[in-house]
Design an enzyme around this catalytic site. Sequence first.
Site, PDB file in Angstrom:
ATOM      1  N   LYS A 243      17.314 -17.664  53.749  1.00 35.28           N
ATOM      2  CA  LYS A 243      17.384 -17.508  52.307  1.00 35.28           C
ATOM      3  C   LYS A 243      17.500 -16.027  51.948  1.00 35.28           C
ATOM      4  O   LYS A 243      17.070 -15.148  52.705  1.00 35.28           O
ATOM      5  CB  LYS A 243      16.104 -18.038  51.649  1.00 35.28           C
ATOM      6  CG  LYS A 243      15.853 -19.521  51.781  1.00 35.28           C
ATOM      7  CD  LYS A 243      14.508 -19.868  51.158  1.00 35.28           C
ATOM      8  CE  LYS A 243      14.156 -21.339  51.305  1.00 35.28           C
ATOM      9  NZ  LYS A 243      14.973 -22.210  50.441  1.00 35.28           N
ATOM     10  N   ARG A 317      13.450 -32.582  54.375  1.00 38.98           N
ATOM     11  CA  ARG A 317      13.780 -33.995  54.588  1.00 38.98           C
ATOM     12  C   ARG A 317      13.652 -34.387  56.055  1.00 38.98           C
ATOM     13  O   ARG A 317      13.437 -35.552  56.375  1.00 38.98           O
ATOM     14  CB  ARG A 317      15.183 -34.281  54.046  1.00 38.98           C
ATOM     15  CG  ARG A 317      16.319 -33.619  54.788  1.00 38.98           C
ATOM     16  CD  ARG A 317      17.589 -33.547  53.963  1.00 38.98           C
ATOM     17  NE  ARG A 317      17.442 -32.626  52.850  1.00 38.98           N
ATOM     18  CZ  ARG A 317      18.357 -32.440  51.898  1.00 38.98           C
ATOM     19  NH1 ARG A 317      19.489 -33.143  51.925  1.00 38.98           N
ATOM     20  NH2 ARG A 317      18.162 -31.585  50.925  1.00 38.98           N
TER      21      ARG A 317
END
Length: 464
Positions: A243, A317
């Site tokens: 990020k 996830r």
Amino acid sequence: MTPYQHTVRPVLFSQKGATTRPVHAVTPADLENGRLDAAVTDWAKAAGFKAEAGAFTLLPGKNGGVAGALFGLGKNPSEQPFVAGKLSKLLPPGDWHVEGEGVSPEQFALGFGLGSYCFSRYKTEKSKDVRLAIGASADAADLERQLASVFLARDLVNIPTNEMGPDELDAAFRALGAHYGATVTTIVGDDLLTQNFPLIHTVGRASASQPRLLEMRWGKKGDPRVTLVGKGVCFDTGGLDIKGAANMALMKKDMGGAANVMGLALMIMDAGLAIDLQVLVPAVENSISSNAFRPGDIYKSRKGITVQIDNTDAEGRLVLADALAYADETPPDLLIDMATLTGAARVALGTELAPYFTDDEDLSTRLTAAAGSQADPMWRLPLWMGYDKDIRSRAADITNAPSGGMAGAITAALFLKRFVTAAKSWVHFDIYAWVAADKPHASVGGEAFAIRALYKVIKDMAAR
């Protein structure tokens, strides 16, 4: 710093029989229709008090004392149900009670309590000994457990990762379980591989703090079975798909799903609900090292579904997939997962509204009703199967990061749906777990989303 222990908060509510002063909770119409004493109305006008939401002024008493206070509810009090949160910081020390037509004493007290929260682990905060009397009809014990659950979730999210990594989250989880006599087990490090939790291990293996699956069991077999699964990514660098600095700044909150299910579990256990409870938290840190998982890698999940890694920043996830598959092996009556999963959910509904996904119409109806009655907002988004094709992969069964960037919250929910096939009912919450701007009942920082409404649904379930 010492390991995190949920702190005992100052007493927020007056003891029965305490001498209290009034807080007159009023709307602009109340000032105009003569509901208040003439002297109070005259003072309000002289002080320029117009009863806007959150407006406040003290009422003078004899000998220079304070006789009471005026507090504004605004024209539409339902728009700010917890505006009373301001009072814990505005009122002088002492015992108070609320007066006002159309005011729910219980909701007013809950707002007052929520607004009293202060995260003071790293700095000294001066607290005022301000207490509010609760009406005889209010359930004081239930109010206090709701506040304790929200404060727990806030604390866990607010603590930075250097003191709330997988090891420390494990300790906090164990402490919560021990307090209520629950059974807690953990699977740590390479044991995740031997016990078939490959995706949890994959995401967390690059961190100095080993990945783990935390499990809590409480209650009696034969009661309705509820399983809570919370994403416990204690920090998310994005992995090798790193990020940018701005997007990494708040990643201590990426374990907000874990914090929220722990808060929900606290309410269930503290209330002694007739529920067979299981809580699962995959606790990891998505770090960068020579053994970090890579874009293009393919892994087999616990359920046997193969997953191609097309973005290492779509890690939440993955850890949820193994935990949900495990939960589904002994099908619960209700399976709830909570996760700070996608930016797409924030684009869709902003930072204040909790989106959820379920294909159970009856559950959705009950969630909507509870959200309204508890002033704990949420909104249903569709499990649109037309997008299921987007999570398919040419080289594996599914991808963790569909290309195109469209409907990201929905495709993430559809990814998770692949791992839930036997549970009687399942709902997925994609929460923000953070307050972005100060509110009357919550300052900037970690926050509980939807857990008070979920508590209401589960409490009703236990009472059937």
